[in-house]
Write a protein that holds these residues in place. Structure first.
Motif, short mmCIF file in Angstrom:
data_model
loop_
_atom_site.label_atom_id
_atom_site.label_comp_id
_atom_site.label_asym_id
_atom_site.label_seq_id
_atom_site.Cartn_x
_atom_site.Cartn_y
_atom_site.Cartn_z
N ILE A 175 0.84 -1.19 0.00
CA ILE A 175 0.00 0.00 0.00
C ILE A 175 0.87 1.25 0.00
O ILE A 175 2.04 1.20 0.41
N ASP A 178 -0.82 6.98 2.04
CA ASP A 178 -2.16 7.46 2.42
C ASP A 178 -3.23 6.39 2.29
O ASP A 178 -4.41 6.67 2.44
N GLU A 179 -2.81 5.14 2.04
CA GLU A 179 -3.71 3.98 2.04
C GLU A 179 -4.84 4.12 1.02
O GLU A 179 -5.97 3.68 1.25
N SER A 397 2.27 -2.63 7.18
CA SER A 397 1.58 -1.75 8.11
C SER A 397 1.22 -0.43 7.44
O SER A 397 1.88 0.00 6.49
N THR A 398 0.17 0.21 7.95
CA THR A 398 -0.17 1.55 7.48
C THR A 398 0.74 2.57 8.16
O THR A 398 1.39 2.28 9.15
N LYS A 399 0.74 3.79 7.63
CA LYS A 399 1.65 4.81 8.15
C LYS A 399 1.35 5.16 9.60
O LYS A 399 2.26 5.41 10.40
N ASP A 400 0.04 5.15 9.98
CA ASP A 400 -0.31 5.48 11.36
C ASP A 400 -0.15 4.29 12.31
O ASP A 400 -0.34 4.42 13.52
N ARG A 403 -3.34 -0.18 11.40
CA ARG A 403 -3.86 -1.27 10.60
C ARG A 403 -2.71 -1.97 9.89
O ARG A 403 -1.62 -1.41 9.71
N TYR A 405 -2.06 -5.11 6.61
CA TYR A 405 -2.62 -5.99 5.58
C TYR A 405 -1.68 -7.18 5.43
O TYR A 405 -0.45 -7.04 5.45
N MET A 421 -7.36 -7.41 6.34
CA MET A 421 -6.93 -6.22 7.06
C MET A 421 -7.07 -6.49 8.55
O MET A 421 -8.07 -7.06 8.99
#
Length: 693
Positions: A175, A178-179, A397-400, A403, A405, A421
């Motif tokens: 990803i 900004d997802e 992982s997402t930036k924050d 979450r 995937y 997710m």
């Protein structure tokens, strides 16, 4: 004597039927290399003749090669009852099935039984001998599994659904920061550049992409040429800005390539990453640091610790990739390490390993780099339910950090390997601190999980729902609201109807309410995503029944709107009876079919003068004549049901078309054969005058 003779004849018929089904299963398994299809024939054969040892063993074997692997246990056990020496490794196979089913204590018992057999017969050299070291590794995994399941973590894991996943293999998600862009690898038949399949009966790898709009992922599309070819390409990494895609290609034993995104949204022809990184050995997964200066990848090149190892490489002042270094034994083991991802903080590393403190297959681990000591921390297993006894891999992982995937095999998925997710509130918390908080909380409450449930929790049972429920109760969940509009399909005017919903798994009905002309509301409060059968009926119209997926309730309100258009009955109108189910390879109705059949009965009762055809259809697996006969028998079963319910036989016709009228290609399961195995209702004659209200 007559009774005994009849029973013996019946028994002989069943044995012959089972023998034929095993033969069909063997042809599909060994020649067509389609274990998912072969599995059904082996299961049916084992049910027809429980004493057929090959049917039982092959049913179990093919189950462990597909999905829902824990369901293999009773078939392996039956084979063992019939002949404990049928295969040398049979005890090991039983343990493996128990392990897949999270029944770890039972698995350990059978693994130990197999070790005793090894000790007793040290000179055995057959191909079905499992080495002592492998069995002991499995026991260790089971011991870890008992620990992880007992300490299930607060993870909310959601399948990304059919917008992303297929009935085949979907994995390696990447990803952007900004997802809004998800790129992944799929071996699906649909939209694959190569119409053929590889020698494992799956299509070749292609890379697909989806965009998120208004919080929802759009249907994934093949990224096309020049990124994809007719052979194997796999997504491995995406730069934070989404402008560079790193991929794997099966060239030179497997090399890493990079493609740049153009202004028009297309991708440039992929070029090799670097001669310093690619070798004559395999380079698999790859991850790029947010600043683009460090690359992490897996490779089986010589000089590692065994199997696939993780390596890194940094750019020099000129922007050229420099020397490759192994991440060392704090990360790598004699087993495989793969699926590497460096987080946005440039120091947290996620990867999957077949070694370390895992519970089977690939498990996902996390390690943090300590700049002061220039070493990696001891990797921590992310625990259950993220990890399972099957393969769990390709975590990003997402930036924050809220979450992630990843790809995993789970019951209820859309295919073999699916992308999920996971929401992990404690993803970036220190594990020891988490454990300390848990202990303090238990002390404050003066209770523990055992006191909450005095019944002993057996190996194989999980505390996931209990733990999740206790954590969720601390906040107020908001019901998910479904607003349904029912309208005339031709005029699009709202119409009043009888609307009902029922949980597909439990069969529990859901109460709704009419809030306006043709508008109905359902408030649903579920801890996980749940599928429902939504049925809409109205005199003068053909009823509709469809599956509706409702997401899990959260702390935020969710509203979904759905529209159902009803059609007036007319000649040649045709629809599939979606919720009519038969036992495999049989004309016997399953119990869950009767709701749908009763809706069909109500339609016939309220539509006097209407005549219908019930048409049975099959896929192309098995002999053509047999398929046609089976499809006719299924259609006749439904006609007989309607007649028994008081519908005039003169208004009903049964037809069997076998494989003659497919809706889709029989080359793949979900998008092909599953669609072709159906029963349809077609209106032959409709008395419109009698239908008017």
């Amino acid at each position: 004597m007559l009774i005994c003779f009849s029973f013996e004849a019946y028994s002989q018929d069943n044995k012959e039927l089972a023998r034929q089904q095993v033969e069909i299963g063997d042809e599909i398994y060994y020649e067509q290399k389609a274990p998912e299809v072969a599995k059904e024939f082996y299961i049916l054969a084992a049910q027809a003749d429980p004493d057929n040892i090959k049917a039982n063993f092959m049913a179990a074997k093919t189950i462990t090669e597909t999905i829902n692997k824990g369901e293999a246990t009773p078939y392996f056990l039956r084979a063992y009852e019939l002949d404990p020496d049928y295969r040398f490794d049979l005890l090991y196979s039983i343990g493996r099935a128990y392990q897949y089913g999270l029944q770890f204590e039972e698995a350990i018992e059978y693994y130990n039984g197999y070790l005793a057999k090894l000790e007793k017969d040290k000179e055995y050299r057959g191909e079905d001998k499992i080495p002592n070291s492998q069995v002991k590794r499995r026991i260790y995994e089971c011991e870890n599994g008992i620990e992880f399941v007992a300490d299930a973590r607060n993870f909310n894991i959601t399948n990304l659904g059919t917008q992303i996943n297929s009935n085949s293999l979907d994995y390696a998600p990447v990803i952007n920061a900004d997802e809004t862009m998800l790129i992944f690898t799929s071996r699906r038949k649909e939209n694959n550049l190569n119409e053929n399949v590889y020698n494992d009966n799956f299509p070749y790898e292609d890379i697909f992409m989806s965009r998120k709009v208004d919080g929802k992922w759009l249907p994934a599309e093949n990224v096309g040429i020049p990124v994809n070819t007719l052979y194997f390409e796999s997504s491995s990494a995406l730069s934070a800005d989404g402008q560079q895609l790193y991929i794997y290609r099966d060239e030179n034993n497997g090399d890493l390539f990079v493609s740049d995104r153009k202004a028009d949204g297309s991708w440039s022809p992929p070029v090799p990453v670097s001669a310093n990184i690619n070798s004559s050995y395999s380079e698999n997964s790859v991850s790029i640091s947010p600043d683009g200066q460090t690359i992490y990848f897996s490779s089986n090149r010589p000089g590692g610790y065994g199997g696939l190892d993780l390596y890194k490489c940094e750019k020099d002042r000129r922007g050229v990739w420099g020397k490759v270094t192994n991440l060392g034994d704090k990360i790598n083991t004699p087993f495989d390490e793969d699926g590497v991802f460096i987080d946005y903080d440039s120091k947290t590393l996620y990867f999957s390993s077949r070694g370390r403190k895992g519970m089977g297959g690939y498990d996902i681990f996390k390690s943090v780099y300590e700049a002061e000591t220039t070493t990696w921390n001891e990797p921590v297993n992310l625990g259950y339910p993220i990890n399972t006894p099957d393969d769990d891999i390709y975590f990003v992982s997402t930036k924050d950090g809220k979450r992630g995937y990843y790809a995993t095999v789970r019951n209820g998925g859309t295919g073999y390997l699916d992308i999920y997710m996971v929401e992990i509130p404690d993803m970036n918390s220190d594990q020891k601190q988490l454990d300390k908080q848990k202990i303090n909380q238990l002390a404050e409450n003066n209770q523990n999980l055992t006191n909450r449930n005095p019944d002993k929790v057996k190996a194989g049972e999980t505390k996931t729902s209990e733990t999740t429920t206790s954590l969720e109760s601390a906040s107020t969940l908001q019901a998910v609201q479904l607003l349904l509009r029912v309208e005339d399909a031709a005029t699009e005017e709202a119409v009043e109807a009888t609307v009902s919903m029922k949980d597909m798994q439990s069969g529990k009905p859901v109460q709704g309410q009419a809030v306006a002309q043709g508008i109905y509301r359902f408030d649903l409060l579920n801890s996980k995503e749940t599928n429902y059968v939504l049925a809409v009926e109205k005199n003068g119209y053909v009823y509709k029944s469809l599956k509706v997926g409702i997401p899990a309730a959260t702390n935020e309100a969710q509203e979904f709107r759905k529209k159902v258009g009803l059609d007036r009955a007319s000649a040649n109108y045709k629809m599939i009876l979606n919720f009519v189910y038969f036992d495999f390879n049989s004309a016997r109705l399953k119990e869950e079919s009767f709701d749908e059949l009763n809706r069909l009965k109500h339609f016939m009762v309220n539509s006097p003068g209407t005549r219908i055809e019930i048409a049975g259809h099959t896929d192309n697996v098995g002999p053509k004549a047999y398929n046609k006969q089976l499809s006719l028998q299924r259609a006749q079963t439904i006609v007989e049901f309607l007649i028994n319910e008081g519908i005039d036989a003169g208004r009903l016709i049964a037809q069997g078309y076998g494989e003659e009228d497919p809706l889709a290609s029989n080359d793949d399961e979900t998008e092909g054969r599953a669609l072709n195995r159906r029963v349809e209702m077609r209106i032959l004659e409709a008395n419109q005058a009698s239908l008017e209200e």
